[in-house]
Design a protein around this motif. Structure first.
Motif, short mmCIF file in Angstrom:
data_model
loop_
_atom_site.label_atom_id
_atom_site.label_comp_id
_atom_site.label_asym_id
_atom_site.label_seq_id
_atom_site.Cartn_x
_atom_site.Cartn_y
_atom_site.Cartn_z
N ASN A 248 0.82 -1.22 0.00
CA ASN A 248 0.00 0.00 0.00
C ASN A 248 0.85 1.26 0.00
OD1 ASN A 248 -2.56 -1.41 0.18
ND2 ASN A 248 -2.00 -1.89 2.31
N GLU A 249 2.10 1.14 -0.39
CA GLU A 249 3.00 2.29 -0.40
C GLU A 249 3.11 2.89 -1.79
OE1 GLU A 249 6.65 0.92 1.26
OE2 GLU A 249 5.85 0.74 3.29
N ARG A 250 3.50 4.15 -1.84
CA ARG A 250 3.60 4.87 -3.11
C ARG A 250 5.01 4.83 -3.70
NH1 ARG A 250 0.90 8.87 -5.88
NH2 ARG A 250 2.20 10.39 -7.00
N ASN A 251 6.01 4.96 -2.83
CA ASN A 251 7.38 5.15 -3.31
C ASN A 251 8.21 3.87 -3.21
OD1 ASN A 251 6.93 7.94 -3.81
ND2 ASN A 251 7.27 8.36 -1.63
N PHE A 252 9.17 3.75 -4.12
CA PHE A 252 10.12 2.65 -4.10
C PHE A 252 11.38 3.06 -3.34
CE2 PHE A 252 7.57 1.59 -7.80
CZ PHE A 252 7.48 0.20 -7.72
N LYS A 253 12.00 2.10 -2.68
CA LYS A 253 13.26 2.33 -2.00
C LYS A 253 14.26 1.26 -2.41
CE LYS A 253 11.13 4.42 2.11
NZ LYS A 253 10.96 4.31 3.59
N THR A 254 15.53 1.64 -2.54
CA THR A 254 16.58 0.67 -2.84
C THR A 254 16.80 -0.24 -1.63
OG1 THR A 254 17.71 2.13 -4.41
CG2 THR A 254 19.00 0.34 -3.45
N VAL A 255 16.69 -1.53 -1.83
CA VAL A 255 16.86 -2.49 -0.74
C VAL A 255 18.06 -3.41 -0.97
CG1 VAL A 255 14.44 -2.50 -0.05
CG2 VAL A 255 15.21 -4.08 -1.83
N TYR A 256 18.64 -3.35 -2.19
CA TYR A 256 19.79 -4.21 -2.47
C TYR A 256 20.59 -3.56 -3.60
CZ TYR A 256 22.45 -8.52 -3.38
OH TYR A 256 23.44 -9.46 -3.52
N ASN A 257 21.92 -3.54 -3.47
CA ASN A 257 22.77 -2.96 -4.51
C ASN A 257 24.19 -3.50 -4.35
OD1 ASN A 257 23.51 -1.40 -6.71
ND2 ASN A 257 23.84 0.46 -5.48
N GLU A 258 24.41 -4.72 -4.81
CA GLU A 258 25.68 -5.40 -4.62
C GLU A 258 26.08 -6.15 -5.88
OE1 GLU A 258 25.73 -7.87 -1.15
OE2 GLU A 258 24.63 -6.41 0.07
N ALA A 259 27.37 -6.49 -5.95
CA ALA A 259 27.91 -7.29 -7.06
C ALA A 259 28.50 -8.57 -6.51
CB ALA A 259 28.97 -6.51 -7.83
N ASP A 260 28.43 -9.63 -7.30
CA ASP A 260 29.07 -10.90 -6.93
C ASP A 260 30.13 -11.20 -7.99
OD1 ASP A 260 29.79 -13.44 -6.16
OD2 ASP A 260 28.04 -14.40 -7.07
N ASP A 261 31.38 -10.82 -7.69
CA ASP A 261 32.43 -11.00 -8.69
C ASP A 261 32.90 -12.44 -8.80
OD1 ASP A 261 33.83 -11.21 -6.34
OD2 ASP A 261 35.08 -9.43 -6.67
N THR A 262 32.34 -13.34 -7.95
CA THR A 262 32.64 -14.76 -8.09
C THR A 262 31.68 -15.44 -9.06
OG1 THR A 262 31.17 -15.60 -6.34
CG2 THR A 262 33.33 -14.77 -5.67
N PHE A 263 30.57 -14.80 -9.37
CA PHE A 263 29.53 -15.33 -10.25
C PHE A 263 28.94 -16.65 -9.74
CE2 PHE A 263 32.21 -12.75 -13.04
CZ PHE A 263 31.28 -11.98 -13.71
N THR A 264 29.07 -16.92 -8.46
CA THR A 264 28.58 -18.20 -7.94
C THR A 264 27.46 -18.05 -6.93
OG1 THR A 264 30.25 -18.21 -6.17
CG2 THR A 264 30.84 -19.28 -8.25
N GLY A 265 27.10 -16.82 -6.60
CA GLY A 265 25.99 -16.62 -5.67
C GLY A 265 24.66 -16.68 -6.38
N SER A 266 23.63 -16.26 -5.69
CA SER A 266 22.30 -16.18 -6.31
C SER A 266 21.65 -14.88 -5.86
CB SER A 266 21.43 -17.38 -5.92
OG SER A 266 21.43 -17.58 -4.53
N LEU A 267 21.02 -14.22 -6.78
CA LEU A 267 20.41 -12.93 -6.48
C LEU A 267 19.15 -13.12 -5.64
CD1 LEU A 267 20.76 -11.35 -10.03
CD2 LEU A 267 22.24 -10.98 -8.05
N PRO A 268 18.95 -12.28 -4.63
CA PRO A 268 17.82 -12.45 -3.72
C PRO A 268 16.51 -11.91 -4.28
CG PRO A 268 19.08 -10.55 -3.06
CD PRO A 268 19.81 -11.14 -4.25
N THR A 269 16.20 -12.28 -5.49
CA THR A 269 14.98 -11.77 -6.12
C THR A 269 13.76 -12.54 -5.60
OG1 THR A 269 15.39 -13.26 -7.98
CG2 THR A 269 16.12 -10.99 -8.20
N PRO A 270 12.62 -11.88 -5.45
CA PRO A 270 11.43 -12.55 -4.95
C PRO A 270 10.83 -13.49 -5.99
CG PRO A 270 10.93 -10.29 -5.52
CD PRO A 270 12.41 -10.44 -5.66
#
Length: 689
Positions: A248-270
């Motif tokens: 029920n909110e109007r505005n977006f906020k940045t909650v994640y902003n990172e890089a994985d230079d190992t390319f072996t992680g997984s992005l925390p996308t819903p």
């Protein structure tokens, strides 16, 4: 994940009695499945099926059921290309809609996908390939085909930019859906920063729902059709950024902003927003293996694991996005499975298991009432076909075999087996045994590394097209999930990314297959060839160059042969950060077959697709040129085939058949499947009309 579809491959659930089936709404309590067309069971097929029959375009693929369950849409192979067809399940009348060919050059138009919106509209994704400033770019649009009127309607084309083809949410009752698209209504300065519009599938008219955001290149919606998250990634620094807003909110906020230079992680996308909350289901590898968690979208804090499998990555979630419901967890342990949570699907899956055998059927789609189900039977032991199961009546109807020539012919047995690499690392391989030679020892082998290489895997029940045709000809086919492969946790994948991994230790893993299975007596390690496509093509040429005493021959399709040249291309086309994905910077020339053409080589078949958008033709051209400069003789030391109509995906019957038939011919020349000392003879080839 689409709204309701996902593959249930051999789901491990307890088989339920037929009486139990009747406990669910709309599902009959019958004592047997009624059949219009009972599954054929081919008792024996003594002859060998030709390799071409395994790779021809199937009669049915990408099958999708309409919400009410009275129609299905699917692709069928005709004259070597895909044709989109709608089948009325009441009248059994087929309506061809559109022929699809892979776009290759500027001016080409084709369909790349389709789905139902409402019960009467099939929405097709159409691309137009254009030459922009000397480079090829694809414009994407949607067209809705009305199955009642037979008319096609453009969907939100007015003011659309380069991409107007991403569906975020659909309401089947109203025929309204959310479309993410680039817009040029005001300017082209925000090209690639999409808006979201609500579209009426019947008319193609639309209205604005979410305007562009200067840092968002993709949006995500919840099960109520609300835009909840936005995403972007930086090509140069690799940072993945996610914006979120509450229900029920109007505005977006940045909650994640990172890089994985190992390319072996997984992005925390819903993967699935839980209705009425700021919580979503997601998967993460932060504890070493991919596990399922709940995530607080405002703080990105993860819960304790909701679901995990010991020693393997969880393959993902099966969700009903429109209902906001978690249906199950996808798993992998050498075989792809799904652990079901939905009671109706669990019941039907148990029913199919009773009828077709354990692990032999996949429920692939169903109607919104979950009373009609599309089933693919023929997962492990036999080739198969598509069935319609009507739960209220208990009626099972064969719609079509996947491939007419194969029908339900027995498959060559496939097993997931472990071996130990020479440095002690445990590795799983998918082994296909020739059905005509079961129990026989010291057989010839084809080692077939998968593409990727990182994060990809082979599975016993995956739709891999080349293990079966070559095993049918008498070879043991082994597909190692070498270090760096997906499915076995972050540490295992990182092993392939370490210095000395790519083209060295990863290559040793392929050689070690011969030692292990040779000592078991399954194969003769002196009768071995290596074959692959894409990264598999790289591994094949690298094997021919580095280990000619190990391999009797090599077959390299769409491979990379000059790594420095490929790294440069990747940096220009994928971005500076993404170009590091292949992890080859420590010794690009040393691991490149084209830079080391002097000295002995195993005889190699080189196949290149002229219209390959991923691996430039120059890769094969450089290798062939350098082989000639080093004194290698074409026709003896190597053979070079250019597929004029080929792309990276082997999209047409003619190029796919050429690939598998030329591969077999090369194998038979340098590593024949049957030799006099084997003590058996090759069964006769079966002839098909």
């Amino acid at each position: 994940m689409s709204i309701k579809k996902f593959a249930l491959r051999g789901v491990s659930t307890a088989a339920l009695s037929l009486a139990a089936v009747g406990m669910l709404p709309g599902v009959a309590a019958t004592s047997a499945i009624a059949q219009d067309a009972p599954p054929q069971v081919a008792a024996t097929i003594d002859g060998r099926i030709p390799v071409a029959e395994f790779v021809k375009a199937p009669n049915m693929k990408n099958v999708s059921m309409s919400p009410k369950g009275d129609k299905i849409a699917y692709l069928t192979g005709k004259d070597g290309r895909d044709v989109l067809v709608v089948l009325d399940l009441t009248t059994m009348k087929e309506t061809p809609i559109l022929a699809a060919e892979e776009a290759r050059e500027a001016g080409d138009r084709t369909m790349t996908g389709f789905r139902w919106i409402g019960n009467d509209h099939v929405v097709m994704t159409i691309i137009s390939r254009e030459n922009l400033g000397g480079g090829l770019s694809d414009f994407r649009r949607l067209v809705a085909f009305d199955t009642k009127s037979g008319k096609s309607v453009q969907q939100a084309w007015r003011d659309a930019g380069g991409d107007a083809g991403v569906i975020l949410y659909a309401d089947h009752d109203t025929g309204k859906y959310l479309l993410q698209r680039d817009s040029v209504a005001n300017s082209t300065e925000r090209w690639g920063f999409p808006e979201v519009v609500e579209v009426d599938v019947d008319t193609g008219k639309f209205k604005m729902v979410q305007r562009t955001n200067p840092v968002v290149r993709g949006w995500s919606a919840d099960s109520n059709g609300n835009i909840r998250a936005g995403y972007s990634s930086d090509r140069d620094n690799g940072k993945f950024r996610m914006l979120y807003r509450g229900e029920n909110e109007r505005n977006f906020k940045t909650v994640y902003n990172e890089a994985d230079d190992t390319f072996t992680g997984s992005l925390p996308t819903p993967d699935l927003f839980i209705p009425g909350t700021d919580t979503a289901y997601t998967t993460s590898r932060h504890e070493g293996y991919e596990k399922v968690y709940k995530v607080d979208m405002k703080t990105m804090k993860l819960s304790e694991p909701v679901f995990e499998t010991e020693g393997f990555d969880v393959g993902g979630l099966a969700v009903d996005g429109n209902e906001g419901k978690l249906l199950g967890y996808r798993t992998f342990d050498g075989t792809r499975d799904t652990v079901l949570l939905d009671e109706t699907l669990k019941t039907v899956d148990g029913f199919m298991e009773d009828f077709f055998g354990k692990g032999e059927a996949s429920v692939i789609d169903w109607n919104e009432d979950k009373t009609r189900f599309l089933v693919y039977a023929g997962v492990n032991k036999r080739n198969g076909g598509y069935y319609l199961f009507d739960a209220p009546s208990g009626k099972m109807q064969l719609l079509n075999w996947a491939r007419t020539a194969l029908k339900d012919a027995p498959k060559n047995p496939v097993k997931a087996e472990w071996y130990t690499a020479s440095d002690g690392v445990k590795i799983q391989a998918i082994v296909t045994y020739p059905r005509h030679r079961m129990g026989q020892k010291n057989l010839p082998v084809v080692v077939m590394p998968h593409g990727g290489p990182f994060g990809v895997l082979s599975a016993t029940n995956a739709a891999e097209p080349w293990g079966q045709p070559l095993a049918e000809q008498g070879y043991v086919v082994i597909q190692p999930n070498y270090r760096g492969s997906g499915g076995y946790g972050r540490e295992f994948e990182e092993l392939g990314r370490q210095p000395g991994g790519y083209g060295k230790r990863m290559q040793d893993d392929l050689n070690d297959v011969l030692t292990y299975f040779g000592e078991k007596g399954v194969i003769d390690p002196d009768r071995a060839c290596i074959m692959g496509w894409s990264y598999g093509g790289y591994a094949a040429s690298r094997g021919a160059q580095r280990d000619p005493e190990v391999w009797d021959c090599a077959i390299a399709g769409a491979g990379v042969h000059d790594m420095a040249l490929m790294n440069k291309w990747d940096a220009e086309n994928l971005g500076r950060f993404s170009s590091g994905f292949q992890a080859t910077s420590d010794d690009p020339d040393g691991i490149s077959a084209a830079k080391n053409t002097d000295g002995p080589w195993a005889p190699i078949l080189i196949v290149a697709a002229k219209r390959d958008a991923r691996i430039p033709m120059e890769q094969a051209e450089v290798l062939v040129s350098n082989l000639k400069k080093s004194g290698k003789v074409e026709g003896k030391d190597f053979r070079y085939i250019v597929q004029e109509q080929g792309t990276h995906n082997l999209p047409y019957d003619d190029v796919h058949i050429q690939w598998i038939e030329e591969s077999l011919a090369w194998l038979e020349k340098y590593n024949p499947a049957y030799i006099p000392s084997d003590g058996d003879q090759a069964p006769a080839l079966i002839k098909f009309d």
